[in-house]
Design a protein around this motif. Structure first.
Motif, short mmCIF file in Angstrom:
data_model
loop_
_atom_site.label_atom_id
_atom_site.label_comp_id
_atom_site.label_asym_id
_atom_site.label_seq_id
_atom_site.Cartn_x
_atom_site.Cartn_y
_atom_site.Cartn_z
N UNK A 326 -4.63 -3.13 2.54
CA UNK A 326 -5.51 -2.95 1.38
C UNK A 326 -4.83 -1.97 0.42
N UNK A 327 -4.96 -2.22 -0.87
CA UNK A 327 -4.30 -1.38 -1.87
C UNK A 327 -4.73 0.08 -1.80
N UNK A 328 -5.87 0.36 -1.19
CA UNK A 328 -6.30 1.75 -1.11
C UNK A 328 -5.38 2.57 -0.21
N UNK A 329 -4.61 1.92 0.66
CA UNK A 329 -3.61 2.67 1.44
C UNK A 329 -2.51 3.19 0.49
N UNK A 330 -2.04 2.34 -0.39
CA UNK A 330 -1.05 2.77 -1.38
C UNK A 330 -1.63 3.85 -2.27
N UNK A 331 -2.89 3.70 -2.61
CA UNK A 331 -3.57 4.69 -3.44
C UNK A 331 -3.72 6.02 -2.71
N UNK A 332 -3.97 5.98 -1.40
CA UNK A 332 -4.06 7.20 -0.61
C UNK A 332 -2.79 8.02 -0.72
N UNK A 333 -1.64 7.34 -0.72
CA UNK A 333 -0.36 8.03 -0.81
C UNK A 333 -0.19 8.77 -2.13
N UNK A 334 -0.99 8.43 -3.12
CA UNK A 334 -0.93 9.15 -4.40
C UNK A 334 -1.26 10.62 -4.22
#
Length: 662
Positions: A326-334
């Motif tokens: 889910x894209x929220x994993x990439x967003x978490x890395x922000x």
């Protein structure tokens, strides 16, 4: 739609708002980049003024963002935006940088090098385990050396079949450091679903776990990994991560050996629009769209999103429940970009009890916790009391995404968590790996509403004939480009599929596919997907409004409403419900559902039939699907209506097929 104020739930403390990063940025932009001064204005007027400047003066705004966050351009830009065409906008065309360098730069400071960059929790060992900034840099440095030794070069693709664990963060950052292109799937995806994604981009390296733990059980995925190896001829090397402790398969490299060296990471300096990662649409019909984002676009947009709209910075702890699919994993890395510690969690959202996510937030001292609307509503139905039972004193903001949060979800958070909590309801998508509308730390929170459009995002609500509407339901459109819009779709000649996805309805304007109301007060309400719109007696209705009413009833676990045009010109609107344990769908319950919809919404919202089903079908990221069910009910065979590999429970579709035949 009524323009009256819905109930006020929260107002930021004026001192806290004044010291927010958004307020400081506003002063910086006014002093150095021509943003309007807002002294003396109300918080709503001040933000509206800043937002208007940010979308009317895109170049000034985004230059201010890069300076405020000290973006490291190794080749400084002279131009911010060479074209405003959509698609086709080119951001910072001369500039070079590297996403991983920005994510790891906080480890260079001796004052923070030994503080946590990642805090990990899983089901088996709930005690948090920290990875320091210096250790994260070391592991990324070691792995990036090994990737280069394996022949991985800028532009090559690296794929991962991994859960939300620190090794996945290391692998992504090492991939980005060498300029390769990252992509990932969660290990609960079946082989066909993964191959539908990875075969499109032909990865040269595959990171893969032997299994994962979920809901108190171990799930062995070695057979799936073998199938991936057999069906991905482009893969030159497999890296084995032994989550369940098994030995590496023949020919695979061991994770520990690749991350053991002491090496400073070397960051390939790349054009602003060099591909960073590939994310995927749900793929419910046809192959998933392989969406490509850029190093520069993600770096500057995520800095803005988490730094200004979540008010995150050094020393904060950021937890969003997600998976690598889910894209929220990439967003978490922000969170790493702004120097915050990120919390990774591998496990079920509701194990061993419904309050599991709140316990992770409490045990890790999380400051900003993100979850889904579905989880909040499930907590309400389960009767959990996190604010009473757990120490959430460090928690100051709760983020919500995935689907619109019903008003009852807003009330539950303020009743059961804290009356002094900033509820950050956001809406965006995989398409931009972030949000269009969301949180503003200087603004109040009203029941059922998202606070405002994000800075730099020209969000409007449009009628079907392309006219802007206010205080009315319309299509969510974005009229000017943003840096995190996709570069392109992989294997999409002439951008045909890209254009059809966003620009077919309104040429030159991004049409996202959500129903939105942009109120005259500046707030936003999302009503659900416009491609599954209900249209009764010429009136368009959002399905989420029906779900909010029906799923408030304790007898109903979940629901799905479909509007189907009939050959004779009629319109059939059935409501499918999943019943709570021990509940029977009798005439009394049908009447109660109809009465609730009639009184709380309108007579048009009352379904033609109410039908009990065992389950509602969901995508692999947990979203209920409507359009494929509509196609099945219209007579399309299941295998043509939806890609079963895109669903977490494809067997749920058979009921709809059987119902249509009956």
């Amino acid at each position: 739609m009524s323009t009256e104020h819905p109930p006020l739930l929260w107002t930021p403390d004026p001192a806290r708002a004044a010291t927010s990063r958004l307020s400081a940025f506003q002063q910086f932009a006014a002093t150095h980049h021509g943003a309007p001064q807002t002294a003396g204005l109300s918080p709503q007027a001040a933000y509206a003024t800043l937002h208007r400047w940010s979308v009317e003066r895109l170049e000034d705004f985004w230059r201010a963002v890069t300076e405020w966050f000290d973006v490291r351009f190794t080749r400084p830009p002279t131009t911010v935006l060479s074209s405003t065409a959509m698609p086709g906008a080119r951001w910072f065309p001369e500039a070079t940088l590297n996403y991983a360098e920005h994510a790891l730069r906080h480890g260079e400071d001796s004052n923070t090098a030994d503080t946590p960059a990642i805090i990990h929790v899983d089901e088996r060992t709930p005690e948090p385990v920290a990875t320091t900034w210096s250790e994260l840099r070391r592991q990324v440095g070691s792995l990036s050396v090994e990737l280069r030794a394996l022949g991985v070069r800028p532009g090559d693709r690296v794929a991962a079949y991994m859960p939300n664990i620190p090794q996945a963060v290391v692998a992504l950052l090492a991939t980005a450091a060498v300029g390769a292109v990252w992509t990932s799937c969660a290990p609960d995806f079946g082989a066909r679903s993964v191959l539908d994604r990875f075969q499109q981009i032909e990865p040269v390296v595959l990171f893969a776990v032997d299994g994962y733990r979920y809901g108190g059980k171990e799930h062995d995925r070695r057979a799936v990994v073998k199938e991936l190896r057999d069906e991905l001829p482009s893969v030159r090397q497999v890296v084995h991560i032994p989550v369940l402790g098994s030995a590496a398969p023949a020919g695979a490299r061991e994770w520990e050996g690749l991350t053991a060296a002491h090496a400073e990471p070397v960051f390939e300096q790349l054009p602003f629009d060099h591909p960073l990662w590939v994310l995927y649409s749900s793929g419910t019909t046809g192959l998933p769209k392989a969406i490509v984002h850029s190093h520069g676009g993600i770096t500057v947009d995520h800095l803005k999103q988490v730094g200004l709209h979540l008010d995150l910075g050094p020393g904060d702890r950021f937890f969003w429940y997600t998976s690598t699919g889910w894209m929220m994993w990439n967003y978490l890395l922000a969170g790493l970009l702004v120097g915050a510690s990120i919390v990774t969690y591998d496990g079920s959202p509701g194990y061993p009890a419904a309050d599991a996510q709140w316990r992770v937030a409490a045990d890790t001292g999380t400051n900003v916790f993100g979850t889904s609307a579905a989880y909040v509503m499930a907590c309400g139905k389960a009767g959990v009391n996190p604010g009473h039972d757990l120490d959430l004193a460090d928690l100051r903001a709760i983020g919500i995404t995935g689907s619109p949060l019903p008003p009852d979800g807003f009330r539950w958070i303020y009743d059961e968590i804290s009356a002094d909590i900033w509820l950050v309801s956001v809406s965006g998508g995989t398409d931009v790996c972030g949000s269009f509308v969301g949180g503003v730390p200087t603004l109040p929170v009203h029941l059922g509403e998202i606070q405002a459009p994000n800075l730099g995002v020209a969000v409007e609500s449009w009628s079907q004939d392309g006219k802007r509407v206010v205080d009315e339901v319309g299509e969510l459109v974005v009229t000017r480009p943003t840096p995190s819009m996709p570069l392109y779709f992989w294997s999409d000649p002439d951008d045909q599929r890209y254009r059809e996805s966003y620009f077919a309805m309104f040429p030159g304007v991004w049409r996202h596919g959500d129903w939105i109301t942009h109120t005259s007060r500046g707030t936003v309400v999302i009503h659900g997907r416009s491609d599954s719109t209900l249209n009764r007696q010429g009136v368009r209705m959002g399905s989420s409004d029906i779900y909010e009413v029906v799923e408030r009833m304790p007898q109903i676990k979940e629901s799905l409403v479909i509007g189907l045009e009939q050959p004779d010109g009629g319109y059939w609107m059935p409501l499918f419900v999943v019943l709570a344990q021990g509940t029977t769908l009798d005439d009394d319950l049908r009447a109660a559902i109809s009465t609730a919809l009639r009184t709380k919404l309108s007579p048009r919202h009352v379904p033609d039939e109410i039908i009990a089903v065992p389950a509602v079908p969901h995508t692999l990221t947990g979203k209920r699907i409507e359009v494929p069910v509509k196609r099945i009910l219209a007579g399309t065979p299941v295998d043509q209506a939806v890609n079963p590999g895109s669903l977490e429970n494809p067997e749920a579709l058979r009921v709809f097929e059987q119902y249509r035949r009956a």
